[in-house]
Design a protein around this motif. Structure first.
Motif, PDB file in Angstrom:
ATOM      1  N   GLY A  21      27.689  32.546  42.217  1.00  0.00           N
ATOM      2  CA  GLY A  21      29.029  32.971  41.817  1.00  0.00           C
ATOM      3  C   GLY A  21      29.570  32.167  40.649  1.00  0.00           C
ATOM      4  O   GLY A  21      30.191  32.705  39.736  1.00  0.00           O
ATOM      5  N   ALA A  22      29.314  30.847  40.675  1.00  0.00           N
ATOM      6  CA  ALA A  22      29.779  29.999  39.568  1.00  0.00           C
ATOM      7  C   ALA A  22      29.063  30.349  38.275  1.00  0.00           C
ATOM      8  O   ALA A  22      29.656  30.319  37.190  1.00  0.00           O
ATOM      9  CB  ALA A  22      29.556  28.533  39.916  1.00  0.00           C
ATOM     10  N   PHE A  23      27.770  30.690  38.379  1.00  0.00           N
ATOM     11  CA  PHE A  23      27.000  31.061  37.193  1.00  0.00           C
ATOM     12  C   PHE A  23      27.507  32.369  36.602  1.00  0.00           C
ATOM     13  O   PHE A  23      27.640  32.502  35.372  1.00  0.00           O
ATOM     14  CB  PHE A  23      25.522  31.186  37.547  1.00  0.00           C
ATOM     15  N   LEU A  24      27.801  33.335  37.475  1.00  0.00           N
ATOM     16  CA  LEU A  24      28.274  34.634  36.989  1.00  0.00           C
ATOM     17  C   LEU A  24      29.690  34.521  36.434  1.00  0.00           C
ATOM     18  O   LEU A  24      29.994  35.058  35.374  1.00  0.00           O
ATOM     19  CB  LEU A  24      28.236  35.659  38.120  1.00  0.00           C
ATOM     20  N   GLY A  25      30.553  33.798  37.158  1.00  0.00           N
ATOM     21  CA  GLY A  25      31.907  33.548  36.678  1.00  0.00           C
ATOM     22  C   GLY A  25      32.624  34.796  36.223  1.00  0.00           C
ATOM     23  O   GLY A  25      32.756  35.779  36.948  1.00  0.00           O
ATOM     24  N   THR A  26      33.091  34.762  34.995  1.00  0.00           N
ATOM     25  CA  THR A  26      33.873  35.865  34.444  1.00  0.00           C
ATOM     26  C   THR A  26      33.025  37.089  34.128  1.00  0.00           C
ATOM     27  O   THR A  26      33.564  38.111  33.686  1.00  0.00           O
ATOM     28  CB  THR A  26      34.589  35.402  33.157  1.00  0.00           C
ATOM     29  N   ARG A  27      31.712  37.012  34.345  1.00  0.00           N
ATOM     30  CA  ARG A  27      30.878  38.188  34.123  1.00  0.00           C
ATOM     31  C   ARG A  27      31.164  39.279  35.151  1.00  0.00           C
ATOM     32  O   ARG A  27      30.918  40.453  34.899  1.00  0.00           O
ATOM     33  CB  ARG A  27      29.389  37.809  34.167  1.00  0.00           C
ATOM     34  N   LEU A  28      31.672  38.866  36.314  1.00  0.00           N
ATOM     35  CA  LEU A  28      32.067  39.854  37.318  1.00  0.00           C
ATOM     36  C   LEU A  28      33.399  40.477  36.912  1.00  0.00           C
ATOM     37  O   LEU A  28      34.272  39.795  36.359  1.00  0.00           O
ATOM     38  CB  LEU A  28      32.214  39.195  38.684  1.00  0.00           C
ATOM     39  N   PRO A  29      33.581  41.768  37.170  1.00  0.00           N
ATOM     40  CA  PRO A  29      34.848  42.417  36.812  1.00  0.00           C
ATOM     41  C   PRO A  29      36.040  41.735  37.480  1.00  0.00           C
ATOM     42  O   PRO A  29      35.956  41.301  38.634  1.00  0.00           O
ATOM     43  CB  PRO A  29      34.666  43.854  37.348  1.00  0.00           C
ATOM     44  N   GLU A  30      37.133  41.659  36.759  1.00  0.00           N
ATOM     45  CA  GLU A  30      38.334  41.003  37.269  1.00  0.00           C
ATOM     46  C   GLU A  30      38.825  41.654  38.566  1.00  0.00           C
ATOM     47  O   GLU A  30      39.263  40.971  39.491  1.00  0.00           O
ATOM     48  CB  GLU A  30      39.438  41.055  36.210  1.00  0.00           C
ATOM     49  N   ARG A  31      38.760  42.970  38.618  1.00  0.00           N
ATOM     50  CA  ARG A  31      39.247  43.658  39.822  1.00  0.00           C
ATOM     51  C   ARG A  31      38.433  43.272  41.056  1.00  0.00           C
ATOM     52  O   ARG A  31      38.963  43.193  42.165  1.00  0.00           O
ATOM     53  CB  ARG A  31      39.216  45.173  39.619  1.00  0.00           C
ATOM     54  N   LEU A  32      37.145  42.998  40.863  1.00  0.00           N
ATOM     55  CA  LEU A  32      36.289  42.596  41.980  1.00  0.00           C
ATOM     56  C   LEU A  32      36.630  41.175  42.418  1.00  0.00           C
ATOM     57  O   LEU A  32      36.731  40.885  43.624  1.00  0.00           O
ATOM     58  CB  LEU A  32      34.820  42.692  41.582  1.00  0.00           C
ATOM     59  N   ARG A  33      36.826  40.285  41.447  1.00  0.00           N
ATOM     60  CA  ARG A  33      37.137  38.894  41.765  1.00  0.00           C
ATOM     61  C   ARG A  33      38.507  38.751  42.412  1.00  0.00           C
ATOM     62  O   ARG A  33      38.757  37.823  43.173  1.00  0.00           O
ATOM     63  CB  ARG A  33      37.074  38.040  40.492  1.00  0.00           C
ATOM     64  N   THR A  34      39.414  39.684  42.129  1.00  0.00           N
ATOM     65  CA  THR A  34      40.752  39.641  42.703  1.00  0.00           C
ATOM     66  C   THR A  34      40.803  40.292  44.072  1.00  0.00           C
ATOM     67  O   THR A  34      41.443  39.770  44.994  1.00  0.00           O
ATOM     68  CB  THR A  34      41.751  40.366  41.778  1.00  0.00           C
TER      69      THR A  34
END
Length: 239
Positions: A21-34
């Motif tokens: 997760g730390a490696f992917l970071g902002t690569r994941l869509p914001e809506r998913l991370r929220t």
């Protein structure tokens, strides 16, 4: 002699999830991370409710939670865990760059919540104890699947520090694994049910905290877990 398997699998899941997760970071869509932390918070509340309904002696459960919270407040348990979280963050950031966009207070708030979620959940505690008694790690295997994704999502915001949670998690579960052989023969189904109920209340409060509904001091409630079985036994003996 039984050897622990589940605690290591669970710890590895948290470490892999946290690093990924730390490696992917902002690569994941914001809506998913929220959205996903809200889902994990809801899952924590659901799990907590399923554990609470098993209680046998409500007065003993409430007393354990209240006295445990008082002890936690007196010794500043949550503050201590927050300091450990800050230290872990500092050690990790010597190797990996710090995550931007998250204040110190926000980091501590979320770090304490996931520390309780991973290390002090009723599922993990009971699962480690059950494996210690029977050699069956299935409960911890199920928890490992959930923790893998939970750690991954939280690490997108908190960074590599999430992976460090696997260390206290493994230590706690292994201690419970080896201690179960001495603890379980002294317990009754009612004591275990009340212990599960106290853990469920802590999990419910953790869910509210993760969802941002109410910042319960969940770490200060943890001593209640150690009081649950003795108070349940005492209540049964007296009444």
């Amino acid at each position: 002699m039984l050897l622990p398997v589940g605690p290591y699998v669970n710890g590895a899941a948290v470490a892999i999830g946290g690093l990924s997760g730390a490696f992917l970071g902002t690569r994941l869509p914001e809506r998913l991370r929220t959205a996903m932390p809200m889902t994990f918070g809801l899952a924590s509340m659901g799990l907590g409710i399923s554990m609470i309904v098993k209680l046998q002696h409500l007065p003993a459960v409430i007393l354990a939670l209240i006295l445990g919270a008082i002890i936690g407040e007196v010794v500043y348990l949550e503050r201590l865990i927050g300091k450990l979280g800050t230290r872990a963050k500092g050690l990790v950031e010597r190797i990996f760059p710090p995550r931007e966009g998250l204040s110190h207070d926000e980091f501590i708030e979320k770090f304490v919540a996931i520390l309780v979620l991973f290390c002090a959940s009723g599922t993990g505690i009971f699962g480690a104890m059950k494996e210690g008694m029977t050699g069956d790690p299935q409960i911890l295997f199920v928890k490992s699947i959930l923790d893998l994704f939970t750690a991954g999502i939280f690490a997108t915001a908190l960074g590599y520090s999430v992976a460090s949670v696997c260390i206290p998690q493994i230590v706690i579960q292994i201690a419970l694994f080896f201690g179960a052989a001495y603890i379980m023969p002294l317990t009754t189904p009612g004591m275990i049910a009340d212990f599960s109920a106290v853990g469920g209340l802590v999990m419910l409060a953790t869910g509210f905290r993760i969802c941002g509904v109410k910042p319960f001091p969940v770490a200060n409630m943890l001593p209640g877990l150690f009081l649950a079985m003795p108070l349940s036994h005492l209540w049964t003996s007296l009444f």
